[in-house]
Design an enzyme around this catalytic site. Structure first.
Site, PDB file in Angstrom:
ATOM      1  N   THR A  46       0.812  -1.226   0.000  1.00  0.00           N
ATOM      2  CA  THR A  46       0.000   0.000   0.000  1.00  0.00           C
ATOM      3  C   THR A  46       0.842   1.271   0.000  1.00  0.00           C
ATOM      4  OG1 THR A  46      -0.168  -0.126   2.419  1.00  0.00           O
ATOM      5  CG2 THR A  46      -1.978  -1.078   1.139  1.00  0.00           C
ATOM      6  N   THR A  67      -1.710  -7.163  -1.302  1.00  0.00           N
ATOM      7  CA  THR A  67      -2.666  -6.659  -0.320  1.00  0.00           C
ATOM      8  C   THR A  67      -4.074  -6.946  -0.812  1.00  0.00           C
ATOM      9  OG1 THR A  67      -2.758  -4.485  -1.398  1.00  0.00           O
ATOM     10  CG2 THR A  67      -1.135  -4.750   0.363  1.00  0.00           C
ATOM     11  N   ASP A 147     -24.012  -5.512   4.628  1.00  0.00           N
ATOM     12  CA  ASP A 147     -23.192  -5.487   3.415  1.00  0.00           C
ATOM     13  C   ASP A 147     -24.103  -5.093   2.267  1.00  0.00           C
ATOM     14  OD1 ASP A 147     -21.784  -6.297   0.995  1.00  0.00           O
ATOM     15  OD2 ASP A 147     -20.355  -7.282   2.334  1.00  0.00           O
ATOM     16  N   ARG A 209      -9.882   0.239   6.492  1.00  0.00           N
ATOM     17  CA  ARG A 209      -9.094   1.385   6.048  1.00  0.00           C
ATOM     18  C   ARG A 209      -9.364   2.535   7.002  1.00  0.00           C
ATOM     19  NH1 ARG A 209      -6.211  -1.393   3.602  1.00  0.00           N
ATOM     20  NH2 ARG A 209      -5.643  -1.375   1.384  1.00  0.00           N
ATOM     21  N   ASP A 233      -6.662  -0.415  14.165  1.00  0.00           N
ATOM     22  CA  ASP A 233      -5.450  -0.884  13.496  1.00  0.00           C
ATOM     23  C   ASP A 233      -5.122  -0.041  12.271  1.00  0.00           C
ATOM     24  OD1 ASP A 233      -3.317  -2.886  13.002  1.00  0.00           O
ATOM     25  OD2 ASP A 233      -4.500  -3.331  11.211  1.00  0.00           O
ATOM     26  N   GLU A 238      -2.063   7.729   7.670  1.00  0.00           N
ATOM     27  CA  GLU A 238      -0.885   6.918   8.015  1.00  0.00           C
ATOM     28  C   GLU A 238       0.306   7.341   7.144  1.00  0.00           C
ATOM     29  OE1 GLU A 238      -1.705   2.761   7.456  1.00  0.00           O
ATOM     30  OE2 GLU A 238      -3.510   2.789   8.701  1.00  0.00           O
ATOM     31  N   HIS A 255      -1.374  -0.896  11.672  1.00  0.00           N
ATOM     32  CA  HIS A 255      -1.867  -1.503  10.424  1.00  0.00           C
ATOM     33  C   HIS A 255      -1.234  -2.878  10.211  1.00  0.00           C
ATOM     34  CE1 HIS A 255      -3.515  -0.387   6.168  1.00  0.00           C
ATOM     35  NE2 HIS A 255      -3.716  -1.666   6.446  1.00  0.00           N
ATOM     36  N   GLY A 258      -3.550  -7.813   9.572  1.00  0.00           N
ATOM     37  CA  GLY A 258      -3.401  -8.857   8.558  1.00  0.00           C
ATOM     38  C   GLY A 258      -1.984  -9.347   8.370  1.00  0.00           C
ATOM     39  N   TYR A 259      -1.109  -9.072   9.343  1.00  0.00           N
ATOM     40  CA  TYR A 259       0.318  -9.317   9.145  1.00  0.00           C
ATOM     41  C   TYR A 259       0.833 -10.625   9.732  1.00  0.00           C
ATOM     42  CZ  TYR A 259       2.090  -5.171   6.766  1.00  0.00           C
ATOM     43  OH  TYR A 259       2.398  -4.221   5.818  1.00  0.00           O
TER      44      TYR A 259
END
Length: 348
Positions: A46, A67, A147, A209, A233, A238, A255, A258-259
């Site tokens: 990103t 990503t 959704d 996001r 997160d 950023e 952030h 997802g790491y």
């Protein structure tokens, strides 16, 4: 074939050099027009904004982003320029679910909450939101799903409105892509009006996001007791994040939801696979993350085991101590594995 690769993408070097004649590694923020000018493909994160300014006049034919999100790619310009691209949908969905699972365990323990008395609202029910729903169901929570794109395709039997989530939920978690305009706009989806509509002082979680939540509105909601806690997160602007907000959230991380190493390996594999498909390459490679230093976990119950696997408070403490190191803490994130990498003993 020449590929320029973000040097923070893990487990990629050996595999990339099987498919590329030349592979160049550079920090994502240092991708320049000069660097990419004679490249055939880019593999990015990103931090690299792929737009006219970067790409015009280059040989780039394909961009793979390791990503889920792709708002850092100017898709309209790429279409005009004949540049194709691919993201990695679902690559880190299990990692984000792990982050939320552990965060909820911490929150319910600190606030004396009983999961079977709680209602969670999940906004965005794609790869990540679906896994979070499973986590919540396993906890015994009542689950409400929102959704809009899926509801329009599938009907409203499964889905509910934002208004109902605001009225009934003790936990609200966001898993939407960032759309700045249009029918499904999510930019500042959680604004002042949204927060003022909340009825149950929920904990608010954002791993999607940063721009999905309006920072000042979130701060106001915390200061006025409209929400009980926040787990954040992802941040607006950023890596220059709002320090006041960081101080006030229960858990604030750079952030990295997802790491997990598993999620990173998935993203790397998907990026290389997409390049092979585009350029009609045949290559065999394995992308395998390292084993955890202690793969055996002893715990009296499953909750203790899960927090021994991953406790986001550790990441939060590091960021709160050194917010100026946001980029470093993210880029040099330590090894984190998902549950499948461990054996648990001691649970009766």
């Amino acid at each position: 074939m020449k590929i320029i690769i973000d040097d923070k993408i893990p487990y990629i070097k050996e595999a990339a050099e099987k498919i590329a004649d030349e592979a160049i590694y550079a920090p994502g923020k240092d991708f320049t027009r000069e660097l990419v000018q004679d490249a055939d493909a880019l593999i990015i994160r990103t931090r690299t904004h792929c737009n006219r300014e970067l790409l015009e006049g280059s040989k780039v034919k394909f961009i793979a982003t390791a990503t889920i999100g792709f708002d850092h790619i100017d898709t309209e310009y790429c279409k005009q320029a004949g540049i194709e691209w691919a993201n990695a949908p679902g690559c880190n969905s299990a990692s984000v679910a792990q982050y939320i699972q552990s965060s909820l365990l911490i929150w319910k323990s600190l606030r004396n909450k009983k999961p079977d008395e709680l209602t969670i609202g999940i906004i965005g029910v794609g790869n990540v939101g679906s896994k979070v729903a499973k986590v919540a169901q396993d906890f015994g929570m009542r689950v409400l799903l929102n959704d809009l794109p899926r509801e329009e395709k599938e009907g409203n039997i499964t889905f509910t409105s934002l208004e109902k989530i605001a009225e009934e939920c003790d936990i609200i978690t966001f898993h939407v892509p960032l759309y700045k305009e249009g029918k499904y706009k999510t930019y500042h989806l959680a604004d002042g009006n949204f927060f003022r509509s909340l009825q149950r002082k929920p904990v608010v979680i954002n791993t999607s996001r940063g721009e999905v939540i309006e920072t000042n509105a979130l701060l106001e909601a915390i200061n006025n007791g409209i929400i009980s806690d926040a787990v954040i997160d992802v941040w607006e602007h950023e890596p220059e994040i709002n320090r006041e907000l960081l101080e006030k959230v229960l858990i604030g991380t750079p952030h990295i939801a997802g790491y997990s190493a598993d999620g990173k390996a998935n993203a790397t594999r998907m990026s290389l696979d997409s390049i092979c498909r585009f350029f009609h390459l045949s290559a065999t490679y394995e992308i395998t993350p390292p084993a955890p230093s202690s793969p055996l976990i002893e715990a009296k119950d499953r909750e203790e085991a899960l927090l021994k696997m991953y406790n986001p408070i550790e990441d939060s403490n590091r960021l709160k101590s050194h917010p100026e190191l946001f980029e470093t803490l993210r880029g040099d994130y330590p090894l984190r594995r998902e549950e499948k990498a461990y054996n648990i003993i001691g649970i009766k």
